[in-house]
Enzyme design. Structure first.
Site, PDB file in Angstrom:
ATOM      1  N   ASN A  58      71.440  34.066   8.790  1.00 33.95           N
ATOM      2  CA  ASN A  58      72.881  33.820   8.711  1.00 33.95           C
ATOM      3  C   ASN A  58      73.718  34.326   9.869  1.00 33.95           C
ATOM      4  O   ASN A  58      74.615  33.621  10.312  1.00 33.95           O
ATOM      5  CB  ASN A  58      73.453  34.423   7.418  1.00 33.95           C
ATOM      6  CG  ASN A  58      74.823  33.889   7.092  1.00 33.95           C
ATOM      7  OD1 ASN A  58      75.022  32.679   7.054  1.00 33.95           O
ATOM      8  ND2 ASN A  58      75.788  34.769   6.850  1.00 33.95           N
ATOM      9  N   GLU A  60      73.095  31.153  -2.548  1.00 35.21           N
ATOM     10  CA  GLU A  60      74.040  32.254  -2.789  1.00 35.21           C
ATOM     11  C   GLU A  60      73.998  32.734  -4.233  1.00 35.21           C
ATOM     12  O   GLU A  60      74.995  33.205  -4.778  1.00 35.21           O
ATOM     13  CB  GLU A  60      75.464  31.857  -2.379  1.00 35.21           C
ATOM     14  CG  GLU A  60      75.593  31.444  -0.935  1.00 35.21           C
ATOM     15  CD  GLU A  60      77.007  31.139  -0.502  1.00 35.21           C
ATOM     16  OE1 GLU A  60      77.952  31.514  -1.234  1.00 35.21           O
ATOM     17  OE2 GLU A  60      77.192  30.511   0.560  1.00 35.21           O
ATOM     18  N   ASP A 106      83.509  38.138   6.151  1.00 33.48           N
ATOM     19  CA  ASP A 106      82.558  37.292   6.873  1.00 33.48           C
ATOM     20  C   ASP A 106      82.146  38.023   8.160  1.00 33.48           C
ATOM     21  O   ASP A 106      82.014  39.233   8.166  1.00 33.48           O
ATOM     22  CB  ASP A 106      83.181  35.920   7.138  1.00 33.48           C
ATOM     23  CG  ASP A 106      82.152  34.800   7.097  1.00 33.48           C
ATOM     24  OD1 ASP A 106      81.111  34.928   7.741  1.00 33.48           O
ATOM     25  OD2 ASP A 106      82.398  33.777   6.428  1.00 33.48           O
ATOM     26  N   ASN A 161      76.339  39.382   6.566  1.00 30.39           N
ATOM     27  CA  ASN A 161      77.079  39.009   7.769  1.00 30.39           C
ATOM     28  C   ASN A 161      77.125  40.205   8.701  1.00 30.39           C
ATOM     29  O   ASN A 161      77.294  41.339   8.273  1.00 30.39           O
ATOM     30  CB  ASN A 161      78.492  38.527   7.449  1.00 30.39           C
ATOM     31  CG  ASN A 161      78.547  37.012   7.301  1.00 30.39           C
ATOM     32  OD1 ASN A 161      78.387  36.278   8.278  1.00 30.39           O
ATOM     33  ND2 ASN A 161      78.749  36.544   6.075  1.00 30.39           N
ATOM     34  N   GLU A 204      80.121  29.038  12.597  1.00 29.19           N
ATOM     35  CA  GLU A 204      79.742  30.459  12.584  1.00 29.19           C
ATOM     36  C   GLU A 204      79.244  30.881  13.957  1.00 29.19           C
ATOM     37  O   GLU A 204      79.073  30.069  14.862  1.00 29.19           O
ATOM     38  CB  GLU A 204      78.628  30.711  11.554  1.00 29.19           C
ATOM     39  CG  GLU A 204      79.103  31.286  10.234  1.00 29.19           C
ATOM     40  CD  GLU A 204      79.539  32.746  10.334  1.00 29.19           C
ATOM     41  OE1 GLU A 204      79.627  33.286  11.465  1.00 29.19           O
ATOM     42  OE2 GLU A 204      79.836  33.339   9.293  1.00 29.19           O
TER      43      GLU A 204
END
Length: 284
Positions: A101, A120, A192, A146, A16
């Site tokens: 995140n 989640e 995402d 995100n 990520e």
């Protein structure tokens, strides 16, 4: 537009947060579940990695040359020269089930980032702005956050409610958000990480969607950059001309697909026609 090419078979469980560091001509990214910070230098092919103190969602350049990292429990300053992480801002001590995140640096040097329930399962995620030591919560009630990112004129902020496959938009003015609304829905994958090009086209990584979706400023789906792996988590513009698109991927949730997709979790590169917006540095 070119074809996505694997540049580092890093095998990240949850790659990520790719971000271009123009001062060092390198790309930083993380493996959240692997608790690792990675650096890739395209000119030399150099690769380096560091262990993080906990799950690390992003690592973004600051004005003093350090990185500000979203680690579970708070913001940490990473000293690039010595490889040390130091906690500088606790976040969500009242929500121990959460982790940080994804993040973004606005032109004014403010850091925007989101949190999420690590399992989640609960909608305990929120959207924050951190500016010169002041932390403000701007939105709440997310399953998985995100983003965010801004339009080229800075008047629209985009942020994702990933489990709902929804891209949200807000009116933005000097760090204030209003007019929350649905901008787009990604039916073919989970929305995402987002990134923005100079024409105002929003690029959205598609988790389990085999690519990066492209949306016009009006919210129309205008194309997809197709990938040979199904979990693209985020794209970042970089390189000398801003036309090198680097994309992180993941094998999280798809361990059974690794035999047929052996480069799941790898870092990819593709040349694009339109450059991205410049990467700003966090004001300290």
């Amino acid at each position: 537009m070119g074809t996505p090419t694997l540049v580092w078979d890093v095998q990240a469980e949850l790659g990520e947060g790719p971000v271009w560091d123009a001062g060092r001509d390198c790309l930083w990214f993380v493996d959240i579940k692997g608790r690792r910070l990675h650096r890739y230098t395209p000119a030399t092919g150099g690769k380096a990695s560091w262990d993080a103190p906990d799950q690390i969602g992003f690592a973004l350049p600051a004005e003093d040359g350090s990185l500000i990292c979203g680690v579970r429990g708070g913001l940490h300053r990473f000293d690039v020269e010595h490889g040390d992480f130091t906690l500088i801002q606790p976040v969500e001590a009242d929500r121990p089930q959460n982790r940080l995140n994804d993040g973004f640096v606005a032109p004014d040097g403010s850091l925007w980032f989101g949190s999420m329930d690590d399992s989640e399962e609960q909608k305990t995620g929120a959207l924050y702005r951190w500016f010169r030591g002041e932390l403000t919560r701007h939105d709440d009630g997310y399953g998985v956050t995100n983003g965010p990112c801004l339009s080229p004129d800075g008047r629209t902020l985009y942020h994702h409610d990933t489990l709902a496959k929804t891209v949200l938009a807000f009116d933005h003015d000097a760090g204030v958000l209003t007019n929350r609304r649905v901008f787009a829905v990604t039916e073919d994958g989970y929305a995402d990480g987002p990134s923005m090009d100079a024409d105002g086209v929003l690029h959205v990584g598609l988790f389990n969607g085999w690519g990066v979706a492209r949306f016009s400023p009006s919210g129309e789906r205008i194309g997809t950059i197709r990938f040979p792996v199904q979990t693209v988590t985020k794209a970042a513009f970089g390189g000398a001309d801003g036309r090198d698109l680097y994309c992180t991927t993941a094998w999280l949730g798809n361990a059974d697909k690794r035999e047929t997709q052996p480069t799941l979790g790898g870092l990819y590169h593709v040349r694009v026609e339109t450059p991205g917006l410049p990467q700003h540095r966090i004001a300290l």
